[in-house]
Design an enzyme around this catalytic site. Structure first.
Site, short mmCIF file in Angstrom:
data_model
loop_
_atom_site.label_atom_id
_atom_site.label_comp_id
_atom_site.label_asym_id
_atom_site.label_seq_id
_atom_site.Cartn_x
_atom_site.Cartn_y
_atom_site.Cartn_z
N ASP A 181 -50.27 -28.87 28.18
CA ASP A 181 -51.09 -28.22 29.21
C ASP A 181 -51.68 -29.28 30.16
O ASP A 181 -51.74 -29.08 31.38
CB ASP A 181 -52.24 -27.43 28.57
CG ASP A 181 -51.76 -26.31 27.67
OD1 ASP A 181 -50.66 -25.78 27.90
OD2 ASP A 181 -52.50 -25.97 26.72
N ASP B 228 -52.96 -25.98 19.94
CA ASP B 228 -53.96 -26.53 20.87
C ASP B 228 -55.00 -27.29 20.07
O ASP B 228 -55.29 -26.96 18.91
CB ASP B 228 -54.65 -25.41 21.65
CG ASP B 228 -53.71 -24.72 22.63
OD1 ASP B 228 -52.79 -25.39 23.14
OD2 ASP B 228 -53.89 -23.52 22.87
#
Length: 206
Positions: free
Chosen positions: A179, A144
């Site tokens: 995401d 991330d």
């Protein structure tokens, strides 16, 4: 462009973009390293065990369950996409489903393969195709990097029950392109819901 090629192109571009960004971050940032782009936007490298926005899910067994769930869900989503293409559904619906599929595949790649192609990022930049990988197959960590702290280290008003006076950050979650693609896909399904989930016309009996 036909809806079939629109779907394929959307999936391929999204997966490639997701993996290029993740591999770049993994091979240029140390774990926890952060770069300020704007006051409200930072590139901040973290890893998690597979859930969106950095959430955890039950340790090793939870991670395996989540990975296998995605592996089962993707074929179902592909079949749904195929059916919508056959029905010549609205392009917004096609793109939405394609983005969700691409996002799921992007995070599956991390979870399945990253543990065996990268070494650790702790206090150093990771090496791609390392001789000493940090994990095993199906034990990779999801990368991330996108962090948008629009409001940071603010104090909640005292009148708010239970949490009044505490510090908070909005938006505190760190996420990746996969995401984002899933979130955009879901949002598009809501926008084009009348096409994605058409109501059956009632048959009026005379």
């Amino acid at each position: 462009m036909s809806k079939k090629y629109l779907a394929i192109l959307t999936i391929l571009i999204a997966i490639i973009l997701d993996q290029v960004i993740k591999i770049y971050i993994k091979t240029h940032f140390e774990l926890g390293e952060s770069v300020v782009v704007f006051d409200w936007f930072r590139i901040h490298f973290v890893e998690n065990n597979g859930m969106a926005m950095g959430f955890e899910f039950g340790g090793t067994l939870g991670k395996l369950f989540l990975t296998f769930f995605r592996l089962l869900a993707v074929p179902v989503m592909i079949y749904w996409l195929y059916q919508n293409i056959k029905k010549k559904m609205h392009s917004g619906v096609i793109i939405a489903i394609a983005l969700i599929i691409a996002g799921a595949i992007g995070n599956i790649i991390d979870s399945v393969f990253y543990g065996v192609i990268f070494d650790h990022s702790n206090h150093k930049v990771a090496t791609l195709f390392s001789d000493k990988p940090y994990g095993e197959i199906f034990q990779g960590k999801v990368v991330d990097m996108f962090y948008f702290p629009f409001i940071e280290d603010a104090v909640l008003p005292d009148w708010i029950p239970f949490i009044g006076g505490e510090m908070f950050t909005f938006f505190q979650y760190i996420f990746n392109p996969a995401d984002a693609f899933i979130s955009i896909g879901v949002a598009l399904l809501f926008i084009f819901s009348k096409y994605a989930f058409p109501k059956e016309e009632k048959i009026v009996k005379e």
